[in-house]
Motif scaffolding. Structure first.
Motif, PDB file in Angstrom:
ATOM      1  N   TRP A 411       0.919  -1.255  -0.086  1.00 56.56           N
ATOM      2  CA  TRP A 411      -0.038  -0.070  -0.028  1.00 56.56           C
ATOM      3  C   TRP A 411       0.943   1.238   0.069  1.00 56.56           C
ATOM      4  N   GLN A 412       0.529   2.230  -0.727  1.00 59.10           N
ATOM      5  CA  GLN A 412       1.291   3.230  -1.021  1.00 59.10           C
ATOM      6  C   GLN A 412       0.752   4.698  -0.585  1.00 59.10           C
ATOM      7  N   HIS A 413      -0.677   4.634  -0.343  1.00 60.25           N
ATOM      8  CA  HIS A 413      -1.346   5.705  -0.087  1.00 60.25           C
ATOM      9  C   HIS A 413      -2.580   5.267   1.219  1.00 60.25           C
ATOM     10  N   SER A 414      -2.984   6.272   2.128  1.00 65.92           N
ATOM     11  CA  SER A 414      -4.148   5.955   2.746  1.00 65.92           C
ATOM     12  C   SER A 414      -4.901   7.166   3.192  1.00 65.92           C
ATOM     13  N   ARG A 415      -6.078   6.989   3.468  1.00 68.98           N
ATOM     14  CA  ARG A 415      -6.782   8.217   3.967  1.00 68.98           C
ATOM     15  C   ARG A 415      -7.743   7.907   4.730  1.00 68.98           C
ATOM     16  N   ALA A 416      -7.942   8.368   5.961  1.00 65.99           N
ATOM     17  CA  ALA A 416      -9.083   8.214   7.070  1.00 65.99           C
ATOM     18  C   ALA A 416     -10.448   8.778   6.391  1.00 65.99           C
ATOM     19  N   VAL A 417     -11.279   8.091   6.772  1.00 64.85           N
ATOM     20  CA  VAL A 417     -12.688   8.414   6.341  1.00 64.85           C
ATOM     21  C   VAL A 417     -13.731   8.200   7.367  1.00 64.85           C
ATOM     22  N   GLY A 418     -13.531   8.122   8.365  1.00 64.37           N
ATOM     23  CA  GLY A 418     -14.374   8.175   9.623  1.00 64.37           C
ATOM     24  C   GLY A 418     -15.061   6.959   9.895  1.00 64.37           C
ATOM     25  N   LYS A 419     -16.118   6.855  10.966  1.00 59.84           N
ATOM     26  CA  LYS A 419     -16.579   5.820  11.368  1.00 59.84           C
ATOM     27  C   LYS A 419     -18.057   5.692  10.216  1.00 59.84           C
ATOM     28  N   VAL A 420     -17.630   5.230   9.031  1.00 61.05           N
ATOM     29  CA  VAL A 420     -18.809   5.162   8.055  1.00 61.05           C
ATOM     30  C   VAL A 420     -18.748   3.847   7.656  1.00 61.05           C
ATOM     31  N   SER A 421     -19.424   3.380   6.571  1.00 68.89           N
ATOM     32  CA  SER A 421     -19.795   2.230   5.822  1.00 68.89           C
ATOM     33  C   SER A 421     -19.732   2.259   4.185  1.00 68.89           C
ATOM     34  N   GLU A 422     -19.345   3.640   4.094  1.00 61.36           N
ATOM     35  CA  GLU A 422     -19.409   3.939   2.520  1.00 61.36           C
ATOM     36  C   GLU A 422     -18.828   5.341   2.288  1.00 61.36           C
ATOM     37  N   VAL A 423     -18.038   5.299   1.322  1.00 57.37           N
ATOM     38  CA  VAL A 423     -17.306   6.293   0.881  1.00 57.37           C
ATOM     39  C   VAL A 423     -17.104   6.387  -0.662  1.00 57.37           C
ATOM     40  N   THR A 424     -17.077   7.733  -1.232  1.00 56.50           N
ATOM     41  CA  THR A 424     -16.961   8.015  -2.735  1.00 56.50           C
ATOM     42  C   THR A 424     -15.647   8.862  -2.500  1.00 56.50           C
ATOM     43  N   ILE A 425     -14.553   8.292  -3.330  1.00 54.24           N
ATOM     44  CA  ILE A 425     -13.411   9.318  -3.581  1.00 54.24           C
ATOM     45  C   ILE A 425     -13.210   9.520  -5.039  1.00 54.24           C
ATOM     46  N   ASP A 426     -12.334  10.635  -5.205  1.00 52.68           N
ATOM     47  CA  ASP A 426     -12.292  10.770  -6.744  1.00 52.68           C
ATOM     48  C   ASP A 426     -10.965  10.169  -7.451  1.00 52.68           C
ATOM     49  N   LEU A 427     -10.963   9.077  -7.412  1.00 47.71           N
ATOM     50  CA  LEU A 427      -9.705   8.446  -7.901  1.00 47.71           C
ATOM     51  C   LEU A 427     -10.702   7.121  -8.682  1.00 47.71           C
ATOM     52  N   SER A 428     -10.053   6.783  -9.922  1.00 48.61           N
ATOM     53  CA  SER A 428     -10.753   5.895 -10.847  1.00 48.61           C
ATOM     54  C   SER A 428     -10.364   4.535 -10.485  1.00 48.61           C
ATOM     55  N   LYS A 429     -11.249   3.516  -9.932  1.00 44.82           N
ATOM     56  CA  LYS A 429     -11.223   2.157  -9.664  1.00 44.82           C
ATOM     57  C   LYS A 429     -10.415   1.381 -10.793  1.00 44.82           C
ATOM     58  N   ASP A 430     -10.341   1.988 -11.955  1.00 43.88           N
ATOM     59  CA  ASP A 430      -9.622   1.214 -12.966  1.00 43.88           C
ATOM     60  C   ASP A 430      -8.228   1.467 -12.946  1.00 43.88           C
ATOM     61  N   ASN A 431      -7.617   2.224 -12.365  1.00 47.32           N
ATOM     62  CA  ASN A 431      -6.101   2.585 -12.310  1.00 47.32           C
ATOM     63  C   ASN A 431      -5.417   2.070 -11.001  1.00 47.32           C
ATOM     64  N   VAL A 432      -6.055   1.725  -9.856  1.00 51.63           N
ATOM     65  CA  VAL A 432      -5.252   1.492  -8.789  1.00 51.63           C
ATOM     66  C   VAL A 432      -6.092   0.382  -7.966  1.00 51.63           C
ATOM     67  N   PHE A 433      -5.148  -0.254  -7.202  1.00 45.12           N
ATOM     68  CA  PHE A 433      -5.840  -1.514  -6.402  1.00 45.12           C
ATOM     69  C   PHE A 433      -6.375  -0.756  -4.950  1.00 45.12           C
ATOM     70  N   PHE A 434      -7.669  -0.932  -4.492  1.00 45.82           N
ATOM     71  CA  PHE A 434      -7.940  -0.186  -3.185  1.00 45.82           C
ATOM     72  C   PHE A 434      -7.959  -1.483  -2.113  1.00 45.82           C
ATOM     73  N   GLY A 435      -8.066  -0.740  -0.792  1.00 43.19           N
ATOM     74  CA  GLY A 435      -8.471  -1.548   0.189  1.00 43.19           C
ATOM     75  C   GLY A 435      -8.849  -0.886   1.497  1.00 43.19           C
ATOM     76  N   VAL A 436      -9.643  -1.485   2.398  1.00 39.56           N
ATOM     77  CA  VAL A 436     -10.248  -0.843   3.558  1.00 39.56           C
ATOM     78  C   VAL A 436      -9.781  -1.516   4.655  1.00 39.56           C
ATOM     79  N   ARG A 437      -9.268  -0.903   5.682  1.00 38.11           N
ATOM     80  CA  ARG A 437      -8.630  -1.354   7.139  1.00 38.11           C
ATOM     81  C   ARG A 437      -9.427  -0.469   8.068  1.00 38.11           C
TER      82      ARG A 437
END
Length: 455
Positions: A411-437
């Motif tokens: 993993w190269q980048h991370s961002r805190a998104v709070g105690k939520v169960s859904e988030v939308t971010i302005d990065l294309s899912k086609d270009n990177v691999f995502f994870g949630v921790r």
């Protein structure tokens, strides 16, 4: 959640990339603090040496050797391990229990008659989420050149008294602690005959519906020296982690092929986590993550857990000397053969134990790995929406989205998104691999979970 611009998002996330997996600790190469520092300090090479020497003293620990001789054979080793774990459990204030898990293995290619096989298991019950389980094993059976020879001396110092010593020393040190999740320390038998002990253990857990979120097999972790004239490597240990899950179904394979998930299975995420928390100055080790299930022509007890769909990995020394594994004890053409104690480095085994301690404690203190993580694939867009199930841990503080380039190993980048169960971010899912921790109130972070496509 309001969308940020891609430029603003990348600026924030780059700063968050160094977010620690453990509160107050950087991701890799730094020194743990607090309880974990004390745990690592208490791991004792002399105690590890005493365990290995005691196991070697039983002459042979072959699965088919005597089960009732008080001084020689696998039965004597079983009883000693059980007594040791009971002694550790007595210091736990009732939190640790010890059991002999026995079953009769039917006739098989390496078991000529029905044979009782016994695993010795110590369970340290978690204080907050006891249903969540982390397992470490070593196998206490041994062998010589002929896998059916239950008579000759089979010292099994490296393979695998060393791994049993890791499990037992961790049980001793952690017995007095209060992990939030449950940790299991096991000495399994029947490994050399076909992984029978761990296969039974894993199936018992599966039948119970146990939530095992990580399993480590410590198998051949006795030295950083190959004793063959090549340079020693005393500060590294290999960790074998599979990519495509052993238990993958045809439907899951189809999804994986469509999204390129070969490098994002649960065991791969476990390998990334271990490297982050255990490659540092306090363990004294570098975890060399190997992207394979195991070595060529060999297999260890983690495979039994992989077959049941549990994340699992195998620790082993950096360079093996095969004259010291699965060999009759002898000198031939001036070469010493046999798995003798003189080829073990107890300080090295202690460092492997510290790596395991760092991984297990960090896992047990953090929230569980997020469940139900999906990436919205119902529409074409250059933004990415991720969803997951909220965890139930009382100290859960929130979540982080992590991502990396498709060619990056970690993993190269991370961002805190709070105690939520859904988030939308302005990065294309086609270009990177995502994870949630997940992250708790003290800053402990779980392994990441990779998303599958939403249906």
């Amino acid at each position: 959640m309001a969308k940020s611009t891609r430029r603003a998002f990348l600026t924030v996330s780059a700063a968050a990339a160094a977010a620690p997996l453990i509160a107050g600790e950087a991701m890799a190469g730094t020194v743990p603090r607090g309880d974990l520092t004390a745990i690592l300090r208490e791991i004792d090479p002399k105690r590890i040496e005493a365990i290995v020497r005691k196991l070697v003293s039983f002459g042979t620990r072959h699965t088919l050797s005597s089960q009732d001789d008080p001084v020689r054979g696998i039965g004597a080793a079983r009883d000693w391990i059980f007594a040791e774990l009971q002694r550790y459990a007595a210091t736990s204030g009732g939190r640790m229990s010890v059991e002999l898990q026995s079953f009769v293995q039917p006739v098989s290619p390496r078991v000529p008659v029905p044979t009782t096989i016994t695993n010795v298991i110590a369970t340290l019950t978690g204080s907050m989420t006891p249903e969540r389980i982390y397992v470490v094993t070593g196998h206490y059976d041994s062998r010589v050149t002929d896998v059916m020879d239950a008579v000759k001396d089979a010292p099994g110092a490296d393979d695998d008294a060393s791994g049993v010593a890791v499990a037992l020393e961790l049980a001793r040190v952690l017995a007095t602690r209060r992990p939030e999740a449950t940790i299991v320390f096991a000495a399994v038998a029947g490994e050399e005959q076909g992984l029978y002990g761990s296969d039974h253990m894993a199936q018992v857990y599966k039948d119970r519906g146990a939530d095992i979120q990580a399993m480590f097999s410590c198998d051949i972790v006795g030295t950083g020296r190959a004793h063959d004239g090549t340079p020693a490597d005393p500060r590294s240990v290999r960790l074998f982690v599979e990519g495509v899950p052993t238990s993958e179904t045809a439907a899951q394979a189809s999804v994986r092929k469509s999204v390129g998930g070969e490098n994002d299975g649960p065991s791969r995420q476990l390998g990334r986590f271990v490297d982050d928390v255990a490659s540092n100055a306090r363990t004294g080790m570098d975890v060399r993550v190997i992207w394979r299930r195991d070595r060529y022509l060999r297999g260890s007890d983690h495979i039994s857990f992989l077959l049941r769909g549990y994340p699992a990995a195998r620790f082993t020394e950096p360079r093996e000397n095969f004259a010291h594994e699965h060999q009759d004890v002898r000198v031939e053409d001036g070469v010493q053969y046999g798995d003798l104690i003189e080829f073990c480095d107890f300080a090295y085994i202690a460092r492997v134990a510290r790596v395991n301690a760092a991984a297990l404690w960090s896992l047990a203190q953090a929230p569980g790995t997020p469940r139900g993580v999906v990436i919205d694939t119902t529409q074409l867009t250059n933004a990415t929406t991720l969803r997951w199930q909220l965890g139930t841990e009382p100290d859960l503080a929130g979540y982080e989205v992590v991502w990396r380039e498709t060619t990056a190993p970690g993993w190269q980048h991370s961002r805190a998104v709070g105690k939520v169960s859904e988030v939308t971010i302005d990065l294309s899912k086609d270009n990177v691999f995502f994870g949630v921790r997940a992250v708790d109130a003290d800053g402990h972070r779980s392994p990441a979970a990779a998303p599958g496509p939403s249906s």
